[in-house]
Scaffold this motif. Structure first.
Motif, PDB file in Angstrom:
ATOM      1  N   LEU A 207       0.851  -1.191   0.000  1.00 18.72           N
ATOM      2  CA  LEU A 207       0.000   0.000   0.000  1.00 18.72           C
ATOM      3  C   LEU A 207       0.881   1.234   0.000  1.00 18.72           C
ATOM      4  CD1 LEU A 207      -2.634  -1.006   2.712  1.00 18.72           C
ATOM      5  CD2 LEU A 207      -2.643  -1.517   0.266  1.00 18.72           C
ATOM      6  N   VAL A 208       0.326   2.354  -0.467  1.00 15.52           N
ATOM      7  CA  VAL A 208       1.068   3.611  -0.481  1.00 15.52           C
ATOM      8  C   VAL A 208       0.194   4.704   0.140  1.00 15.52           C
ATOM      9  CG1 VAL A 208       0.295   4.247  -2.807  1.00 15.52           C
ATOM     10  CG2 VAL A 208       2.425   5.204  -1.903  1.00 15.52           C
ATOM     11  N   SER A 209       0.796   5.552   0.936  1.00 13.51           N
ATOM     12  CA  SER A 209       0.064   6.631   1.590  1.00 13.51           C
ATOM     13  C   SER A 209       0.467   7.972   0.989  1.00 13.51           C
ATOM     14  CB  SER A 209       0.365   6.643   3.096  1.00 13.51           C
ATOM     15  OG  SER A 209       1.717   7.003   3.327  1.00 13.51           O
ATOM     16  N   LYS A 210      -0.262   9.016   1.345  1.00 12.78           N
ATOM     17  CA  LYS A 210       0.086  10.365   0.886  1.00 12.78           C
ATOM     18  C   LYS A 210       1.492  10.736   1.363  1.00 12.78           C
ATOM     19  CE  LYS A 210      -2.973  13.606   0.621  1.00 12.78           C
ATOM     20  NZ  LYS A 210      -3.954  14.696   0.881  1.00 12.78           N
ATOM     21  N   LYS A 211       1.805  10.336   2.586  1.00 12.40           N
ATOM     22  CA  LYS A 211       3.130  10.626   3.131  1.00 12.40           C
ATOM     23  C   LYS A 211       4.225   9.980   2.288  1.00 12.40           C
ATOM     24  CE  LYS A 211       5.853  10.230   7.408  1.00 12.40           C
ATOM     25  NZ  LYS A 211       5.850   9.724   8.806  1.00 12.40           N
ATOM     26  N   ASP A 212       3.985   8.742   1.855  1.00  9.40           N
ATOM     27  CA  ASP A 212       4.959   8.044   1.005  1.00  9.40           C
ATOM     28  C   ASP A 212       5.143   8.785  -0.319  1.00  9.40           C
ATOM     29  OD1 ASP A 212       5.159   5.986   2.911  1.00  9.40           O
ATOM     30  OD2 ASP A 212       3.456   4.915   2.024  1.00  9.40           O
ATOM     31  N   LEU A 213       4.022   9.156  -0.931  1.00 13.05           N
ATOM     32  CA  LEU A 213       4.090   9.840  -2.218  1.00 13.05           C
ATOM     33  C   LEU A 213       4.756  11.203  -2.090  1.00 13.05           C
ATOM     34  CD1 LEU A 213       0.633   9.158  -3.917  1.00 13.05           C
ATOM     35  CD2 LEU A 213       2.823   8.088  -4.411  1.00 13.05           C
ATOM     36  N   TYR A 214       4.448  11.899  -0.996  1.00 12.02           N
ATOM     37  CA  TYR A 214       4.957  13.268  -0.862  1.00 12.02           C
ATOM     38  C   TYR A 214       6.477  13.308  -0.841  1.00 12.02           C
ATOM     39  CZ  TYR A 214       5.382  18.098   0.547  1.00 12.02           C
ATOM     40  OH  TYR A 214       5.703  19.415   0.574  1.00 12.02           O
ATOM     41  N   LYS A 215       7.099  12.329  -0.221  1.00  9.91           N
ATOM     42  CA  LYS A 215       8.567  12.303  -0.167  1.00  9.91           C
ATOM     43  C   LYS A 215       9.159  12.274  -1.572  1.00  9.91           C
ATOM     44  CE  LYS A 215       8.782   9.818   4.246  1.00  9.91           C
ATOM     45  NZ  LYS A 215       9.129   8.536   4.901  1.00  9.91           N
ATOM     46  N   VAL A 216       8.555  11.460  -2.428  1.00 10.46           N
ATOM     47  CA  VAL A 216       9.050  11.340  -3.804  1.00 10.46           C
ATOM     48  C   VAL A 216       8.644  12.561  -4.621  1.00 10.46           C
ATOM     49  CG1 VAL A 216       9.098   9.891  -5.872  1.00 10.46           C
ATOM     50  CG2 VAL A 216       8.819   8.838  -3.609  1.00 10.46           C
ATOM     51  N   ILE A 217       7.411  13.013  -4.460  1.00  9.75           N
ATOM     52  CA  ILE A 217       6.914  14.149  -5.230  1.00  9.75           C
ATOM     53  C   ILE A 217       7.702  15.416  -4.927  1.00  9.75           C
ATOM     54  CG2 ILE A 217       4.939  15.723  -5.435  1.00  9.75           C
ATOM     55  CD1 ILE A 217       3.135  13.257  -5.309  1.00  9.75           C
ATOM     56  N   GLU A 218       8.039  15.625  -3.658  1.00  5.99           N
ATOM     57  CA  GLU A 218       8.812  16.805  -3.289  1.00  5.99           C
ATOM     58  C   GLU A 218      10.157  16.816  -4.014  1.00  5.99           C
ATOM     59  OE1 GLU A 218       9.694  19.243   0.801  1.00  5.99           O
ATOM     60  OE2 GLU A 218       9.937  17.073   0.861  1.00  5.99           O
ATOM     61  N   ARG A 219      10.793  15.642  -4.066  1.00  2.00           N
ATOM     62  CA  ARG A 219      12.097  15.554  -4.750  1.00  2.00           C
ATOM     63  C   ARG A 219      11.933  15.799  -6.241  1.00  2.00           C
ATOM     64  NH1 ARG A 219      14.474  11.649  -7.701  1.00  2.00           N
ATOM     65  NH2 ARG A 219      13.029   9.982  -7.100  1.00  2.00           N
ATOM     66  N   LEU A 220      10.931  15.172  -6.849  1.00  2.00           N
ATOM     67  CA  LEU A 220      10.759  15.293  -8.297  1.00  2.00           C
ATOM     68  C   LEU A 220      10.307  16.689  -8.703  1.00  2.00           C
ATOM     69  CD1 LEU A 220       9.005  11.878  -9.070  1.00  2.00           C
ATOM     70  CD2 LEU A 220      11.386  12.497  -9.512  1.00  2.00           C
ATOM     71  N   THR A 221       9.486  17.332  -7.886  1.00  2.00           N
ATOM     72  CA  THR A 221       9.018  18.683  -8.199  1.00  2.00           C
ATOM     73  C   THR A 221      10.171  19.683  -8.203  1.00  2.00           C
ATOM     74  OG1 THR A 221       6.859  18.189  -7.219  1.00  2.00           O
ATOM     75  CG2 THR A 221       7.402  20.504  -7.538  1.00  2.00           C
ATOM     76  N   ASP A 222      11.146  19.484  -7.318  1.00  2.00           N
ATOM     77  CA  ASP A 222      12.270  20.423  -7.184  1.00  2.00           C
ATOM     78  C   ASP A 222      13.414  20.152  -8.169  1.00  2.00           C
ATOM     79  OD1 ASP A 222      10.975  21.710  -5.151  1.00  2.00           O
ATOM     80  OD2 ASP A 222      12.021  20.643  -3.548  1.00  2.00           O
ATOM     81  N   ASP A 223      13.371  19.010  -8.847  1.00  5.13           N
ATOM     82  CA  ASP A 223      14.481  18.596  -9.718  1.00  5.13           C
ATOM     83  C   ASP A 223      14.230  19.061 -11.150  1.00  5.13           C
ATOM     84  OD1 ASP A 223      16.451  17.293 -11.199  1.00  5.13           O
ATOM     85  OD2 ASP A 223      16.346  15.464  -9.994  1.00  5.13           O
TER      86      ASP A 223
END
Length: 461
Positions: free
Chosen positions: A54-70
């Motif tokens: 399963l994946v949670s919002k918290k899990d996604l946010y860690k990856v999304i934050e990195r990808l959004t800033d890159d």
């Protein structure tokens, strides 16, 4: 329109090489890589999603934050994306969820077709929408296009028109349907209720379509009392998955359990699993099996309309159960579609938290029940936890919007007594407690993203 969705096999194949689900992958796959794995996936016949974590919002946010800033050109997450945001409702940073632009447009068309199939929208409907726009929020253009795809003519009023301006437009353009966030609907209807009878008669609404926060029974009763015979629909969705289900009064169970709401969804658009609440605390190797129909648990969602950035076994944060369509659906839904549709019975948010004031913990669900009796007359409410000016003491404020006094509404002093009793207001803590009665939504704290009234505002943490 079902052909515009993706198969589960190809969604899972892309997820295998996406950083949302594979920590060894730096960037989302490009189009060539996607086409390659999709070709291979088309040959698979035995697809088992239950073994995936399963994946949670918290899990996604860690990856999304990195990808959004890159800003690396190899970062496919920032390419040709429809950007929607969620979160921020309690002061947190919003989650930026990117969807492929073309996938998003196809989903709008598919869901518009779904609304037409369910007869939520008819070809002669004139719909005025008060949804929010700006500050990165996209609900106005999203809902406008979906409703147009469903066949309606749409007046895009937006959230900056005053209730008086909206009401004048409803009358002048002979609008028969109003849509917006739940709090916006309440605000407009509350304004209509204050008008002279002659002006109210110029409003000929027969449909309400609301999104976001749910309407309470008191709010629904106030809408019906003000507008007369009006059907109240609701659209269920999120920034991560987009719109995915609709509540339709002609498709409701005869006696749904108190505090629940039935939504219809298409299994070709979204896969919904109901898992035990403990599943969200389990590690990836021990996810419990799905619960049978009728049993409540956490809602886990897999989108069949998100492929480039997949949404697989996502914990939505809601509690609900699955059910077959009621017999009443046969009079509304075409026979060719019945086999693909199911009922999601939504209980509400998974409120596994409480807050502490003056040494006492208060459970959020109990507060919801306190505010929802029909005779309370409460149309909108908010709990604010803050400080007493410059003092370190914690102050608790309750803000309320009530319908006009009538013989059916609890007297103000009785309501105040009920609330103060619930929160254990005593002589020694009375200076730390305040009930504020408002005459419009303008006095409520609202989210920075969707301009929605927040039920709980924590100004301390």
């Amino acid at each position: 329109m079902a052909s515009e969705t993706f198969s589960l096999a190809e969604v899972l194949a892309v997820a295998n090489i996406h950083p949302f689900y594979n920590p060894s992958v730096e960037y989302p796959p490009d189009q060539d890589s996607i086409e390659s794995v999709v070709q291979s996936a088309s040959k698979q016949t035995d697809i088992d999603i239950s073994s995936r974590p399963l994946v949670s919002k918290k899990d996604l946010y860690k990856v999304i934050e990195r990808l959004t800033d890159d800003t690396n050109p190899r970062n496919e997450y920032r390419r040709s994306s429809y950007v929607s945001i969620t979160g921020g409702g309690s002061g947190g940073l919003p989650l930026m969820f990117m969807t492929d632009t073309q996938e998003n447009r196809k989903q709008r068309a598919v869901f518009g077709d779904f609304l037409r199939t369910c007869r939520v929208v008819e070809p002669h409907d004139w719909i005025l929408t008060t949804h929010a726009s700006g500050y990165f929020y996209r609900s106005l253009d999203l809902l406008s296009e979906i409703l147009e795809n469903a066949g309606a003519s749409v007046l895009s009023a937006g959230n900056f028109m005053t209730p008086a301006e909206v009401v004048r437009a409803l009358a002048h353009y002979h609008v028969n349907a109003l849509t917006g966030d739940g709090s916006q609907i309440v605000q407009v209807v509350h304004h209509i209720s204050t008008l002279p009878a002659a002006e109210r008669q110029e409003i000929q609404l027969n449909k309400i379509i609301y999104t976001s926060e749910p309407l309470t029974e008191t709010q629904k009763s106030h809408i019906s009392a003000t507008l007369g015979p009006v059907k109240i629909y609701s659209i269920f969705g999120s920034a991560e998955a987009g719109p995915c289900a609709v509540s339709h009064p002609d498709l409701l169970a005869q006696d749904p359990p108190s505090g629940t709401m039935d939504f219809v969804f298409d299994t070709r658009q979204v896969l919904i699993e109901i898992l035990p609440p403990s599943a969200s605390d389990s590690d990836s190797s021990s996810v419990p099996a799905s619960l049978p129909d009728g049993e409540e648990g956490i809602i886990v969602q897999t989108s069949l309309q998100r492929r480039r950035n997949p949404l697989v076994r996502y914990i939505t944060g809601d509690i609900g159960s699955l059910h077959p369509l009621p017999d009443a659906a046969h009079a509304v839904i075409p026979a060719t579609e019945l086999a693909h549709l199911r009922i999601l019975r939504l209980r509400g948010r998974d409120r596994r938290f409480s807050f502490k004031w003056y040494g006492v913990y208060f459970d959020f669900e109990n507060i919801v029940r306190l505010m929802q009796p029909e005779d309370s007359g409460i149309l909108q409410w908010q709990v604010i936890l803050g400080s007493l000016e410059s003092s370190p003491q914690t102050k608790l404020e309750i803000r309320l919007l009530r319908e006009a006094d009538s013989e059916h509404v609890l007297p103000k002093e009785d309501l105040v007594k009920s609330i103060e009793t619930f929160f254990f207001v005593l002589p020694e803590n009375r200076h730390l407690f305040e009930i504020t009665f408002l005459d419009s939504l303008a006095g409520f704290e609202k989210s920075s993203t969707g301009n929605k009234v927040m039920k709980f505002v924590d100004k301390l943490h």
